[in-house]
Design an enzyme around this catalytic site. Sequence first.
Site, PDB file in Angstrom:
ATOM      1  N   ASP A  24      23.772 -33.777 -43.011  1.00  0.00           N
ATOM      2  CA  ASP A  24      25.214 -33.664 -42.747  1.00  0.00           C
ATOM      3  C   ASP A  24      25.951 -34.902 -43.248  1.00  0.00           C
ATOM      4  OD1 ASP A  24      27.425 -32.095 -41.203  1.00  0.00           O
ATOM      5  OD2 ASP A  24      27.606 -34.157 -40.510  1.00  0.00           O
ATOM      6  N   ILE A  48      35.596 -34.434 -35.748  1.00  0.00           N
ATOM      7  CA  ILE A  48      36.094 -34.646 -37.106  1.00  0.00           C
ATOM      8  C   ILE A  48      37.560 -34.250 -37.215  1.00  0.00           C
ATOM      9  CG2 ILE A  48      35.400 -32.376 -37.992  1.00  0.00           C
ATOM     10  CD1 ILE A  48      35.279 -35.782 -39.855  1.00  0.00           C
ATOM     11  N   LYS A  99      33.153 -30.161 -45.063  1.00  0.00           N
ATOM     12  CA  LYS A  99      31.812 -30.186 -45.650  1.00  0.00           C
ATOM     13  C   LYS A  99      30.743 -30.085 -44.561  1.00  0.00           C
ATOM     14  CE  LYS A  99      30.519 -34.233 -44.075  1.00  0.00           C
ATOM     15  NZ  LYS A  99      29.320 -34.369 -43.219  1.00  0.00           N
TER      16      LYS A  99
END
Length: 308
Positions: free
Chosen positions: A168, A14, A90
């Site tokens: 997720d 990410i 997140k």
Amino acid sequence: MQSIKIGLVGVGKIARDQHLPALAGSRGYELVATADPHARHAPVPGYTALGEMLEAHPELEAVAICTPTHLRYSQARLALEQGRSVLLEKPPGATLSEVEDLVELAERQGCTLFAAWHSRFAPGVEQARDWLRDRRIRRVEIDWREDVRVWHPGQAWIWEPAGMGVFDPGINALSIITEILPRAFFLREARLWVPSNCQAPIAAALTFGDTEGTPIVADFDFRQPSPPIWSIHVETEAGRLSLLRGGCRLELDGQCLLDAEEREYPGLYARFAELIRQRRSDVDLAPLRHVADACLAAWREPTEPFIE
């Protein structure tokens, strides 16, 4: 305005796909260093641990934490205790209690804490929220499916309890609907499918209802062959509003209102810079609370072992 000196904690998928390009394209930030025991970003110094990075670079004003969920609380607490502002990828923590503690600490320290629900910065989300504000909503359908092998290759942590499994990505959908729907909603039923060799679900079916009894149904699945499906459909008295491709495309009764490239993370970092300048925090726990409710109330269905 002077750029914000920032450090990146975690240089995994990410970070490389989203955080590093967003920071490189922003004049509001200067990436000073990274911290990761397994990876580096060659143009800047790399450290094996956050503490080492903070000690070596007292000029750092902020850190962005992109590590697996179960590591974020201790890392965020360390950064806040040393007076740095924190962006949390997140979900912002493994539990609600962890994040609530960080909120209190950030307030005491006078630092910014930002729970970065990146999907809320998708191009169509703001327009969808504005359009729905005064509409009578009859039904909401969420379909959030992707191939875990493509989007989370080799990430064993996602099958641990704090990794959240299919929640997720699913929490991205929850972050959008908690932003665009005008009324609060609550879990009514939940079913989770958990592989026999995992501790987190590979699929979930959720039913919510709002204060007027409007049905809101969500299907999350990690077994979707490519391409992924990231869609939200809202039936109203004025037509069917659809957010497609994770919010990049907005339609009304099948007619395109907006179709744009995904640029969530530049918007996210612009918001973080604004919060730092204003010395404020932005930590919405609603999406994480819905996941917690689902995990608490769900009927669990065992499935075949998952083999990546």
